[in-house]
Design an enzyme around this catalytic site. Structure first.
Site, PDB file in Angstrom:
ATOM      1  N   GLY A  76      61.234  19.008   7.997  1.00  0.00           N
ATOM      2  CA  GLY A  76      60.557  17.866   8.585  1.00  0.00           C
ATOM      3  C   GLY A  76      59.246  17.576   7.875  1.00  0.00           C
ATOM      4  N   GLY A  77      58.324  16.963   8.607  1.00  0.00           N
ATOM      5  CA  GLY A  77      57.079  16.508   8.026  1.00  0.00           C
ATOM      6  C   GLY A  77      56.036  17.593   7.865  1.00  0.00           C
ATOM      7  N   PHE A  78      55.085  17.326   6.960  1.00  0.00           N
ATOM      8  CA  PHE A  78      54.050  18.302   6.636  1.00  0.00           C
ATOM      9  C   PHE A  78      53.165  18.616   7.841  1.00  0.00           C
ATOM     10  CE2 PHE A  78      49.754  19.337   5.130  1.00  0.00           C
ATOM     11  CZ  PHE A  78      50.031  20.440   4.347  1.00  0.00           C
ATOM     12  N   ALA A  79      52.765  17.605   8.602  1.00  0.00           N
ATOM     13  CA  ALA A  79      51.868  17.830   9.737  1.00  0.00           C
ATOM     14  C   ALA A  79      52.526  18.731  10.773  1.00  0.00           C
ATOM     15  CB  ALA A  79      51.462  16.497  10.360  1.00  0.00           C
ATOM     16  N   GLU A  89      61.009  23.252   4.837  1.00  0.00           N
ATOM     17  CA  GLU A  89      61.130  22.246   3.789  1.00  0.00           C
ATOM     18  C   GLU A  89      60.380  21.037   4.309  1.00  0.00           C
ATOM     19  OE1 GLU A  89      61.631  19.058   2.316  1.00  0.00           O
ATOM     20  OE2 GLU A  89      63.710  19.061   3.001  1.00  0.00           O
TER      21      GLU A  89
END
Length: 467
Positions: free
Chosen positions: A222-225, A242
């Site tokens: 998913g997303g970095f945050a 990832e």
């Protein structure tokens, strides 16, 4: 339970919508935090059941699920089209890949059990013999995204089952039906129901899963945050993440331009650009830049955007109208700072026509961050060194592509690019489900790809016998 979790609002039922029409297709329940904690306790007890499954049984279950998926491939593809918005041709390919992922997992269950240790390779070990085995970790939390709603679920639960683990699966809120379908197929193929628990819920439920003391590993795509939040709260357990990419593709002056254009158009706009290894920044040698750009724009304008159920459609909807609006805003930001929008970027509901820009400042979101939309930047470069510097500019580095007919240059540049994978004479978005998959820098932690995920999801145990 922490005060934050105790104060969490109760989740409402989740409405699942057709990503093209917006029509409601299902309503599914979500767990409260208290129910999620009960599910964790039940899943922990299921680790005994999972570990007790002999390897031949694990493999048979995974092969059986693959066979069922193949039998029902067209109906599953239809569900992916409806729930995730992929075109029917893209959905069929995803089903084929998921079948392969399950079969690779079955093979791993039988193949990768451990090996003999040569104790006599060091003085003092002559009178010892032994081996190591690969044992289950126990309880694994798998958090999956919407963009490959079937195959990325298979990439987590397939290796987990092969390794003898129990799983708490939290699918994306946008695509819970496809994930549940795969779990149901595994149960139909003989997997004890308690081995995989599907947990639908809000971010507080996800936090409860991640923080649970008896969870041994969190596997997240998913997303970095969100990944950073998981890392900050997970505690002492294995993490495999990832977290996205911002893939560069380098086209040198000696490249086959027809091949580079064809591969890069597909790599840029597959799955409406909602592809973590999709080409986002295409860097072209200045001597062939205008020729490439003209051909690339012409090929992009031939793509048909629209109803994903139609065989002729190339680009379907994004996951939501809100996501499409956000992507359009990033185009507008770049244009406001001097970029040229050469084609596309037209918004209609959740549809965004494939957009090609050039002259994008490197301070713009389109250059710096993962866009996850049918948007691509095409920019010139003057020499190999500057191309590599530009390719490495960013904190996300999953994969890259290189087009050149000079083998020495291809290998040299592949070595210089900081990424988890470099595709030569191909776009950045090629992935074989058997290969190690992950990024460098802040793009990932650990590796997927069935064998590599299986090894992440197991632990070694050494047995040594002194004679």
């Amino acid at each position: 339970m922490s005060d934050t979790l105790a104060a969490a609002p109760h989740a409402h039922d989740l409405v699942v919508r057709d990503k093209f029409t917006g029509d409601e297709i299902a309503t599914v329940s979500q767990l409260t935090v208290e129910q999620a904690l009960d599910a964790i306790a039940d899943a922990q007890r299921a680790t005994v059941t999972a570990a007790a499954l002999p390897r031949h049984k694990r493999a048979a279950i995974l092969e059986g699920a693959a066979a069922l998926l193949k039998e029902r491939s067209e109906s599953v593809a239809d569900l992916i089209v409806t729930e995730a918005g992929k075109t029917i041709r893209q959905a069929r390919k995803e089903v084929c890949r998921a079948i392969n992922t399950l079969r690779l997992s079955a093979a791993e269950a039988l193949r990768n059990a451990g090996e003999v240790i040569p104790f006599d390779s060091f003085p003092g070990g002559e009178n010892r013999q032994g081996w190591y085995t690969r044992e289950p970790l126990g309880l694994i939390v798998a958090i999956t995204p919407y963009n490959d709603a079937l195959n990325l679920v298979a990439h987590k639960i397939g290796p987990a089952i092969a390794g003898g683990n129990a799983v708490l699966l939290k699918p994306a809120q946008q695509t819970p039906l496809t994930a549940q379908l795969l779990v149901d197929l595994l149960v139909e193929a003989g997997l004890p129901e308690e081995v995989i628990t599907v947990v639908r819920g809000n971010r507080y439920v996800a936090q409860a899963l991640v923080q649970a003391w008896n969870v041994r590993m969190v596997s997240f795509t998913g997303g970095f945050a969100t990944g950073r939040a998981i890392a900050a709260t997970a505690g002492i357990k294995k993490l495999a993440m990832e977290l996205g990419g911002n893939a560069p593709v380098l086209v040198f002056e000696d490249a086959d331009l027809d091949l580079a254009v064809k591969a890069s158009v597909s790599g840029s706009f597959w799955a409406a650009g909602q592809n973590c290894i999709g080409a986002q920044r295409i860097l072209v040698h200045r001597s062939v830049f205008l020729a490439f750009l003209k051909s690339f724009v012409a090929a992009t304008e031939k793509l048909l955007t629209g109803d994903p159920r139609l065989e002729a459609t190339d680009v379907g909807p994004m996951i939501s109208a809100q996501a499409a609006e956000g992507a359009r805003a990033k185009i507008q930001e770049a244009v406001a700072f001097g970029a040229a929008l050469l084609t596309g970027g037209e918004l209609k509901g959740s549809l965004l026509t494939p957009a090609v820009l050039t002259g994008v400042p490197r301070t713009c979101t389109l250059w710096e961050e993962e866009v996850f939309a049918p948007i691509v930047i095409v920019e010139p470069f003057d020499d190999e060194e500057s191309a590599v510097i530009a390719a490495n500019d960013g904190e996300y580095a999953l994969q890259a592509g290189i087009f050149t007919n000079d083998l020495n240059r291809a290998l040299r540049v592949a070595g210089a690019i900081d990424a988890g994978g470099v595709m030569i004479n191909d776009s950045s978005d090629y992935r074989l489900d058997a290969m190690p998959f992950g990024g460098s820098k802040y793009g990932s932690m650990g590796r997927e790809g069935v064998r590599f995920a299986y090894e992440e999801m197991t632990q070694t145990k050494v047995v040594a016998v002194a004679r």
